[in-house]
Scaffold this motif. Structure first.
Motif, PDB file in Angstrom:
ATOM      1  N   GLN A  57      29.597  57.438  10.186  1.00 20.32           N
ATOM      2  CA  GLN A  57      30.390  56.980  11.328  1.00 20.32           C
ATOM      3  C   GLN A  57      31.388  55.905  10.888  1.00 20.32           C
ATOM      4  OE1 GLN A  57      28.356  54.663  14.318  1.00 20.32           O
ATOM      5  NE2 GLN A  57      29.791  55.271  15.927  1.00 20.32           N
ATOM      6  N   HIS A  58      30.925  54.972  10.075  1.00 19.66           N
ATOM      7  CA  HIS A  58      31.803  53.896   9.604  1.00 19.66           C
ATOM      8  C   HIS A  58      32.896  54.454   8.694  1.00 19.66           C
ATOM      9  CE1 HIS A  58      33.173  49.952   8.763  1.00 19.66           C
ATOM     10  NE2 HIS A  58      32.553  49.771   7.615  1.00 19.66           N
ATOM     11  N   ALA A  59      32.545  55.416   7.856  1.00 20.91           N
ATOM     12  CA  ALA A  59      33.532  56.022   6.963  1.00 20.91           C
ATOM     13  C   ALA A  59      34.627  56.717   7.761  1.00 20.91           C
ATOM     14  CB  ALA A  59      32.845  57.016   6.025  1.00 20.91           C
ATOM     15  N   ARG A  60      34.232  57.462   8.793  1.00 22.81           N
ATOM     16  CA  ARG A  60      35.224  58.140   9.632  1.00 22.81           C
ATOM     17  C   ARG A  60      36.082  57.126  10.405  1.00 22.81           C
ATOM     18  NH1 ARG A  60      31.125  60.852  12.829  1.00 22.81           N
ATOM     19  NH2 ARG A  60      32.816  61.473  14.253  1.00 22.81           N
ATOM     20  N   ALA A  61      35.451  56.016  10.818  1.00 24.74           N
ATOM     21  CA  ALA A  61      36.209  54.965  11.513  1.00 24.74           C
ATOM     22  C   ALA A  61      37.244  54.335  10.592  1.00 24.74           C
ATOM     23  CB  ALA A  61      35.247  53.907  12.044  1.00 24.74           C
ATOM     24  N   PHE A 173      41.475  40.056  16.378  1.00 27.07           N
ATOM     25  CA  PHE A 173      40.436  40.675  15.563  1.00 27.07           C
ATOM     26  C   PHE A 173      39.962  41.964  16.230  1.00 27.07           C
ATOM     27  CE2 PHE A 173      40.385  36.285  14.351  1.00 27.07           C
ATOM     28  CZ  PHE A 173      39.932  36.230  13.038  1.00 27.07           C
ATOM     29  N   LEU A 174      39.633  42.957  15.419  1.00 26.71           N
ATOM     30  CA  LEU A 174      39.046  44.195  15.918  1.00 26.71           C
ATOM     31  C   LEU A 174      37.529  44.074  15.809  1.00 26.71           C
ATOM     32  CD1 LEU A 174      39.331  47.176  16.858  1.00 26.71           C
ATOM     33  CD2 LEU A 174      39.435  47.823  14.435  1.00 26.71           C
ATOM     34  N   ALA A 175      36.824  44.213  16.908  1.00 25.65           N
ATOM     35  CA  ALA A 175      35.367  44.098  16.888  1.00 25.65           C
ATOM     36  C   ALA A 175      34.742  45.297  16.184  1.00 25.65           C
ATOM     37  CB  ALA A 175      34.829  43.986  18.308  1.00 25.65           C
ATOM     38  N   TRP A 176      33.653  45.040  15.480  1.00 28.34           N
ATOM     39  CA  TRP A 176      32.940  46.099  14.739  1.00 28.34           C
ATOM     40  C   TRP A 176      32.616  47.280  15.653  1.00 28.34           C
ATOM     41  CZ3 TRP A 176      31.203  47.214   9.773  1.00 28.34           C
ATOM     42  CH2 TRP A 176      30.153  48.123   9.646  1.00 28.34           C
ATOM     43  N   HIS A 177      32.094  47.012  16.844  1.00 29.03           N
ATOM     44  CA  HIS A 177      31.700  48.121  17.730  1.00 29.03           C
ATOM     45  C   HIS A 177      32.921  48.909  18.215  1.00 29.03           C
ATOM     46  CE1 HIS A 177      32.816  45.748  21.328  1.00 29.03           C
ATOM     47  NE2 HIS A 177      32.234  44.721  20.731  1.00 29.03           N
ATOM     48  N   ASP A 178      34.057  48.245  18.340  1.00 31.99           N
ATOM     49  CA  ASP A 178      35.280  48.972  18.716  1.00 31.99           C
ATOM     50  C   ASP A 178      35.782  49.822  17.548  1.00 31.99           C
ATOM     51  OD1 ASP A 178      35.341  47.960  21.289  1.00 31.99           O
ATOM     52  OD2 ASP A 178      36.529  46.207  20.719  1.00 31.99           O
ATOM     53  N   LEU A 179      35.606  49.307  16.331  1.00 34.94           N
ATOM     54  CA  LEU A 179      35.973  50.101  15.154  1.00 34.94           C
ATOM     55  C   LEU A 179      35.146  51.373  15.103  1.00 34.94           C
ATOM     56  CD1 LEU A 179      37.231  50.672  12.357  1.00 34.94           C
ATOM     57  CD2 LEU A 179      35.493  49.161  11.378  1.00 34.94           C
ATOM     58  N   GLN A 180      33.816  51.244  15.321  1.00 37.16           N
ATOM     59  CA  GLN A 180      32.956  52.417  15.230  1.00 37.16           C
ATOM     60  C   GLN A 180      33.338  53.489  16.242  1.00 37.16           C
ATOM     61  OE1 GLN A 180      31.071  52.146  12.411  1.00 37.16           O
ATOM     62  NE2 GLN A 180      32.153  50.196  12.481  1.00 37.16           N
ATOM     63  N   ALA A 181      33.826  53.058  17.403  1.00 36.33           N
ATOM     64  CA  ALA A 181      34.231  54.020  18.431  1.00 36.33           C
ATOM     65  C   ALA A 181      35.392  54.899  17.971  1.00 36.33           C
ATOM     66  CB  ALA A 181      34.611  53.276  19.713  1.00 36.33           C
ATOM     67  N   ARG A 182      36.165  54.403  17.021  1.00 35.44           N
ATOM     68  CA  ARG A 182      37.320  55.172  16.532  1.00 35.44           C
ATOM     69  C   ARG A 182      36.918  56.352  15.656  1.00 35.44           C
ATOM     70  NH1 ARG A 182      42.517  51.265  15.601  1.00 35.44           N
ATOM     71  NH2 ARG A 182      42.094  49.771  17.260  1.00 35.44           N
ATOM     72  N   ALA A 183      35.648  56.386  15.246  1.00 38.46           N
ATOM     73  CA  ALA A 183      35.186  57.482  14.386  1.00 38.46           C
ATOM     74  C   ALA A 183      35.379  58.842  15.048  1.00 38.46           C
ATOM     75  CB  ALA A 183      33.715  57.278  14.034  1.00 38.46           C
ATOM     76  N   ALA A 184      35.350  58.884  16.374  1.00 35.12           N
ATOM     77  CA  ALA A 184      35.483  60.161  17.095  1.00 35.12           C
ATOM     78  C   ALA A 184      36.801  60.864  16.797  1.00 35.12           C
ATOM     79  CB  ALA A 184      35.350  59.912  18.600  1.00 35.12           C
ATOM     80  N   ALA A 185      37.788  60.103  16.317  1.00 38.92           N
ATOM     81  CA  ALA A 185      39.105  60.689  16.043  1.00 38.92           C
ATOM     82  C   ALA A 185      39.158  61.436  14.709  1.00 38.92           C
ATOM     83  CB  ALA A 185      40.167  59.596  16.066  1.00 38.92           C
ATOM     84  N   VAL A 186      38.106  61.301  13.900  1.00 39.01           N
ATOM     85  CA  VAL A 186      38.081  61.934  12.575  1.00 39.01           C
ATOM     86  C   VAL A 186      36.844  62.819  12.482  1.00 39.01           C
ATOM     87  CG1 VAL A 186      37.941  61.529  10.084  1.00 39.01           C
ATOM     88  CG2 VAL A 186      39.334  60.020  11.519  1.00 39.01           C
ATOM     89  N   SER A 187      37.037  64.058  12.077  1.00 36.07           N
ATOM     90  CA  SER A 187      35.917  65.003  12.030  1.00 36.07           C
ATOM     91  C   SER A 187      35.049  64.806  10.788  1.00 36.07           C
ATOM     92  CB  SER A 187      36.452  66.438  12.031  1.00 36.07           C
ATOM     93  OG  SER A 187      37.121  66.704  10.799  1.00 36.07           O
ATOM     94  N   ARG A 188      33.828  65.315  10.855  1.00 33.50           N
ATOM     95  CA  ARG A 188      32.936  65.285   9.688  1.00 33.50           C
ATOM     96  C   ARG A 188      33.538  66.092   8.538  1.00 33.50           C
ATOM     97  NH1 ARG A 188      27.967  63.228  11.156  1.00 33.50           N
ATOM     98  NH2 ARG A 188      27.603  63.086  13.409  1.00 33.50           N
TER      99      ARG A 188
END
Length: 557
Positions: A57-61, A173-188
């Motif tokens: 998830q973090h990698a995709r974010a 600053f971008l919050a960690w939890h907001d960063l993780q939410a961006r993972a949805a924009a990148v596929s596995r």
């Protein structure tokens, strides 16, 4: 003819040829339901499968932020789950992780960000007396008013934004939890495609080491460098998926992120972080309650654990092994670690950041004397030699400079070809600057440091960096920094100071001034005010004489 001071490690053990992300996935596939990471101060536990989900998830974010292979990603935080997750996620997307010492103050952070050209920084909100948010806001004009990802800063032209681990960070600053939410924009699938583009010889990590020229140098390490070194350390310890390692050492050092994180990952062993920074009570409690089989630390840490008034309350009998590194181990400490902490197979490791880090290591079966008088023998797939001033290999038993060659030697110093050429010769030998002697059996003993490096509690400190720092104080005309022996930390720092005429400054004033500007472990414990330094007839400062005088005065005082 006497045997030369040259040693080659075991060549039978093959090197890993994977990238870190692929090796991580292999371990996840083998041990999906076994415990991978326990972070006690955050009350977090992950199986390998759960850790993989967090890492991916973090990698995709990160990909959603626009992070590309070769981009530098700074991590400025004490030990925490997010540090570990970021380490593996950055490796999966090919970003070069820049380890920033949690103790850094603004001047050191300024240099690291600028020299590495960080694209993004992930930071904690604060640690001990350091307010990370405030320091970054002070260093990066426009950060508070800018949009994360769209930062434009003349001082740091490559920096695009800062991610904070705080739940509600300040504006900009971008919050960690907001960063993780961006993972949805990148596929596995996109992440898998990115991983497949990477090569094991790509740079993946920059670690800053204090420089003898006054500026830290960024040792640049590849997937192959650090993955294999962690693997070989784990092999020497006999780690398996049934081992549980307590990690009180900092992750920003190779000791934590390579010897611990990668050593455990390549063997499926469990990582246990007892606290965000070293605390002897938290470490003892973690060993006992988690039924740990292995423990890492520098001698200072083991001494603090042994001497803790509550140690007797904890059952440490599950321990069998571990590593003591970072400074010479007193024989009595080693005896107590083996006898009172049940670490019969504890090993000594030696190395430097530039060699990923370990190049020499004792074995589980080495006797007590070997484990306290030497730093072991050459690791598999590496070579070591001891040379004279002309570069000739010396006979065994003679003192000279230790050199290392093999898979572990860094790619070079980041954007510093001159320093790289001065450290790695044309034949690929890394010149350590340490004075050593190799015995008939190939065991190496470190007898001194030709570069005057001070090792205090496992931290490498170069006097020249401190001298140039103190030159910036308005009252200081000249300064020389040396190390003196200390039973607790291995060495303590002494600063000999000559003040400008008409200026005054006390030890307390200089100490307080330094504490606000540099990492705490670099602040001298002792100051000696003088009108002149011991000199040779040619005008060269005699640091050895300064050391002798300081030792005499401290012993008498």
């Amino acid at each position: 003819m006497p045997q030369p001071s040259y040693s080659q490690g075991n060549q039978d053990k093959p090197l890993l040829t994977q990238c870190i992300g692929d090796a991580f996935d292999t371990t996840v596939a083998r041990f999906p339901d076994r415990e991978a990471l326990v972070v006690r101060h955050q009350a977090l536990r992950y199986t390998w499968q759960q850790l993989a989900e967090a890492v991916d998830q973090h990698a995709r974010a990160l990909m959603a932020l626009g992070v590309q292979p070769g981009d530098r990603l700074g991590i400025w935080a004490p030990n925490c789950a997010e540090w570990c997750i970021t380490q593996f996620a950055s490796a999966k997307v090919g970003a070069i992780l820049v380890n920033i010492n949690p103790a850094y103050r603004s001047s050191e952070l300024d240099y690291a960000l600028g020299q590495s050209g960080c694209r993004w920084v992930i930071c904690a909100d604060a640690f001990k007396t350091s307010d990370y948010h405030a320091m970054l806001l002070g260093l990066v004009p426009g950060l508070a008013a800018g949009q994360p990802g769209a930062l434009i800063c003349e001082r740091f032209p490559e920096l695009r934004g800062v991610v904070s681990l705080a739940v509600a960070p300040p504006p900009g600053f971008l919050a960690w939890h907001d960063l993780q939410a961006r993972a949805a924009a990148v596929s596995r699938e996109a992440l898998a495609e990115r991983q497949a583009q990477l090569h094991c010889d790509d740079p993946i990590n920059i670690q800053y080491t204090s420089g003898t020229t006054g500026f830290p140098k960024g040792a640049t390490l590849s997937h192959s460098n650090i993955l294999n070194n962690g693997y070989m350390v784990g092999e020497s310890l006999g780690l398996t998926e049934h081992d549980r390692l307590v990690v009180p050492v900092p992750l920003y050092h190779c000791f934590g992120m390579v010897m611990a994180n990668l050593g455990c990952m390549t063997h499926g062993s469990t990582l246990i972080y007892p606290n965000d920074a070293f605390d002897p009570l938290a470490t003892l409690r973690a060993v006992a309650e988690e039924k740990a089989t292995a423990l890492y630390g520098v001698p200072t840490m083991f001494i603090a654990e042994l001497d803790h008034p509550q140690r007797g309350e904890f059952d440490l009998s599950s321990l069998r092994t571990g590593i003591m590194a970072g400074a010479t181990c007193p024989i009595e400490v080693m005896r107590r670690v083996i006898g009172e902490m049940h670490m019969a197979e504890v090993q000594i490791a030696y190395g430097m950041t530039e060699t990923s880090p370990v190049s020499l290591q004792t074995g589980a079966s080495d006797d007590l004397e070997r484990r306290v008088t030497s730093v072991g023998r050459t690791q598999p797939r590496l070579e070591n030699k001891v040379i004279d001033a002309d570069g000739n290999t010396l006979p065994r038993g003679e003192i000279g400079e230790l050199c290392t060659r093999g898979y572990s030697v860094m790619l070079g110093y980041w954007n510093n070809p001159k320093a790289t050429a001065e450290s790695i010769d044309e034949e690929g030998w890394m010149h350590t600057g340490d004075l050593a002697v190799m015995d008939e059996q190939g065991y190496v003993r470190i007898v001194g440091r030709s570069k005057d490096m001070i090792i205090r509690g496992g931290e490498n400190i170069y006097p020249r960096e401190l001298e140039e720092f103190f030159f910036t104080h308005p009252a200081v005309a000249d300064v020389q920094v040396i190390g003196v022996p200390c039973s607790k930390y291995g060495e303590e720092i002494v600063a000999w100071v000559r003040l400008h005429p008409g200026h005054t400054a006390s030890a307390e004033e200089l100490r307080d001034w330094a504490k606000a500007r540099i990492a705490h472990f670099k602040v001298p414990r002792y100051f000696r005010f003088v009108d002149e330094f011991p000199m040779t007839v040619t005008g060269k400062v005699q640091k050895f004489r300064m050391r002798e005088i300081s030792v005499e005065e401290l012993s008498a005082g």
